[in-house]
Design a protein around this motif. Structure first.
Motif, PDB file in Angstrom:
ATOM      1  N   ARG A 197      16.213   6.166  -1.993  1.00 26.93           N
ATOM      2  CA  ARG A 197      16.862   6.337  -3.356  1.00 26.93           C
ATOM      3  C   ARG A 197      15.500   6.119  -4.186  1.00 26.93           C
ATOM      4  N   GLN A 198      14.663   5.465  -4.024  1.00 27.52           N
ATOM      5  CA  GLN A 198      13.329   5.198  -4.963  1.00 27.52           C
ATOM      6  C   GLN A 198      12.886   6.502  -5.087  1.00 27.52           C
ATOM      7  N   HIS A 244       5.956  14.276  11.586  1.00 24.49           N
ATOM      8  CA  HIS A 244       4.920  13.249  12.172  1.00 24.49           C
ATOM      9  C   HIS A 244       5.550  12.364  13.205  1.00 24.49           C
ATOM     10  N   TRP A 271       4.074   6.202   2.145  1.00 17.80           N
ATOM     11  CA  TRP A 271       3.504   4.845   2.856  1.00 17.80           C
ATOM     12  C   TRP A 271       4.346   3.625   2.504  1.00 17.80           C
ATOM     13  N   THR A 272       4.305   3.593   1.188  1.00 18.85           N
ATOM     14  CA  THR A 272       4.803   2.171   0.492  1.00 18.85           C
ATOM     15  C   THR A 272       6.319   2.312   0.369  1.00 18.85           C
ATOM     16  N   THR A 274       8.589   4.983   2.278  1.00 20.29           N
ATOM     17  CA  THR A 274       9.264   5.101   3.436  1.00 20.29           C
ATOM     18  C   THR A 274       8.779   4.463   4.400  1.00 20.29           C
ATOM     19  N   LYS A 275       7.722   3.616   4.389  1.00 17.45           N
ATOM     20  CA  LYS A 275       6.833   3.075   5.344  1.00 17.45           C
ATOM     21  C   LYS A 275       6.630   4.121   6.486  1.00 17.45           C
ATOM     22  N   GLN A 276       6.427   5.426   6.448  1.00 18.78           N
ATOM     23  CA  GLN A 276       5.996   6.493   7.198  1.00 18.78           C
ATOM     24  C   GLN A 276       4.548   6.802   7.089  1.00 18.78           C
ATOM     25  N   LEU A 277       3.814   6.667   8.207  1.00 22.86           N
ATOM     26  CA  LEU A 277       2.519   6.678   8.086  1.00 22.86           C
ATOM     27  C   LEU A 277       2.003   8.213   8.369  1.00 22.86           C
ATOM     28  N   GLY A 334       1.405  13.050  11.257  1.00 27.50           N
ATOM     29  CA  GLY A 334       0.716  11.546  11.018  1.00 27.50           C
ATOM     30  C   GLY A 334      -0.334  11.239  11.885  1.00 27.50           C
TER      31      GLY A 334
END
Lengths: 330, 330
Positions: free
Chosen positions: B34-35, B50, B276-277, B279-282, B313
């Motif tokens: 959403r962000q 990834h 990264w910040t 979705t915390k997906q690298l 990723g």
């Protein structure tokens, strides 16, 4: 009916919490990695609470606490090194309440930014538990805010325990029951809540806590049979686990958790590196402590199905290089 | 029936590829935030390649190519800056074939390690396309290996296109059809494959390519109507996108892709930081180029449903701090 803050939470409170927070939080996915299974010599199932609202399981407890506030509460406050503060700020904003968060000066900038981003006021204090508590006391005296403690609170413990209800449900959907659930322990809200949930829902499942060797008060309390409350200056990169085990948390954990194991700083960084590179999930250092425990105590987990809680994913990106350097020196 | 390597692939080849690789690759999830929707002013749906086998969409093309090898092939070879090499090494190991990968000396260590980890032999060469091709030629002369090119190959293009079949299916499962699909373009295997798939399955959906401004040969080719094949020394942190657009890729993209937009280096780093910040997906730098395009060309995507391919990723973790520093200086 609100839970009495002075009492210990029960397993039933966890089920009630699940109803209180339904629709407000995510049912986070569980993931696995064949490479990590081979590396760990066990079947590893990771519960992705870094993908939870506010990026941490703390959204569960905060949301549950705010579902049970005293009537006419206008404002809430807490102290937190980060994720509980962000969670309370988020939950308060959702319900139109003012919120103040007391944060130690050592809290990661990313966690401060998250609290501020949800519209809460931040008050900075010194790094110890005593600093936090005295500063929070002042805030309450000035504002009349209702305090939602970060872990030593029945509403918080019950809320965090809802993660274990989902773990058992999701494992059953995959056709099995886990042998062990591993969760990091700092103040003990998560671990106590999991203990309560598992005791009622799947009493054959073993619950193990994991904490950094540099902040091992929970292990010493549990193994020694006496709750250690001496303030310490914990030495660990796992900033979410530097707090001392709470009183209610100790009482619940003693009855519901099989053991607490410790992990090295090197083990935490190595586990974080493995999670980043193999699952591509950006978890914070505290969240890697469960995997570190399985890898550093392999004999104990060999060939078992182990559910591990990845507790959060909030950290300062520019600290990443430092973290890896620290890990390799230790 | 094997596809003729000298011909252009068709939309039908993408559907065949999906059958060839079914069960060998992951149907990767699509995620949203959403962000990020608020930040981008659009509905953003990220296709998580990834999380694909070998950590990149390249597993699709490699697996499809090896499903159609000439009879009695014993050994395969390729040149690659990383993910295609890892994908071919993986796919070859799965089928018991020997594999050699020619890699430029500039390839990230993590990508070299992945290729070696799947048991392939690595031959290091200079950084240019010509260096790669001449080195590969030598390998073939010495070994008789069957070459699986990284992008300019109908089997590869068709294989990569399968990602778009899944995107359309997954969006439909969510109850909508995307307005736009955005994918990064380097050699053009992924973008051409997506173009073919979308043309057949959902011709009203607009396909947009995205590439770093420092490696903009695809945009110049498409907008100028002439395929630019001049070797260049591309300047971008998106190491997966430094290659020059392939001949077949250009022919397909010209017919099936609406436009190619460019992004700045700062935009790539900022998009990677957001992924990264939030979705915390690298994801690796190349994988952030699609989101960077949406953010740097907001007017074009406003209020649309945009599917963005997160392509991979794989990166060196100790380069992370450098990446962010570079991005902030540019």
């Amino acid at each position: 009916m609100p839970t009495n803050q002075n009492d210990l939470p029960t397993s039933a409170d966890v089920f009630t919490a699940a109803q209180n927070i339904a629709g407000r939080i995510h049912r986070t996915p569980m993931i696995s990695s064949r490479q990590l299974d081979e590396f760990g010599g066990a079947g590893l199932w990771f519960k992705c609470e870094h993908l939870q609202k506010v990026g941490a399981f703390k959204a569960r407890g905060a949301s549950n606490a705010l579902a049970q506030l005293p009537p006419d509460t206008q404002m809430v406050a807490t102290h937190s090194s980060g994720n509980h503060g962000a969670a309370l700020a988020w939950a308060a904003a959702e319900r139109g309440l003012a919120c103040t968060v007391v944060m130690p000066e050592t809290a990661p900038l990313a966690k401060r930014a998250a609290v501020a981003g949800y519209g809460a006021e931040i008050v900075i204090c010194g790094p110890t538990q005593a600093d936090r508590e005295s500063t929070l006391q002042k805030v309450v005296e000035q504002s009349g805010a209702h305090v939602v403690p970060p872990f030593d609170d029945p509403r918080i413990i019950a809320g965090q325990g809802t993660v274990a209800l989902e773990i058992i449900q999701q494992c059953r959907e995959q056709g099995f029951v886990p042998d062990v659930v591993v969760a990091p322990v700092g103040g003990g809200g998560l671990l106590a809540g999991i203990g309560l949930a598992i005791a009622a829902l799947a009493p054959d499942v073993v619950v193990i806590g994991a904490e950094p060797a540099g902040a091992d008060d929970a292990q010493r309390s549990l193994r020694g049979g006496v709750h250690i409350t001496t303030p310490q200056a914990p030495a660990t990169i796992a900033d979410g686990l530097r707090t001392t085990l709470g009183r209610r948390n100790y009482s619940v954990i003693r009855r519901t958790v099989r053991d607490i194991v410790t992990v090295t700083e090197h083990g935490i960084v190595e586990a974080m590196r493995l999670l980043w590179t193999r699952t591509k999930q950006l978890v914070e250092p505290s969240a890697a402590v469960g995997l570190a425990a399985v890898l550093e105590h392999q004999a104990r987990f060999r060939n078992k199905n182990v559910a591990i809680v990845l507790t959060g994913g909030n950290m300062d990106l520019d600290r990443v290089a430092d973290l890896f350097a620290e890990g390799e020196d230790s």
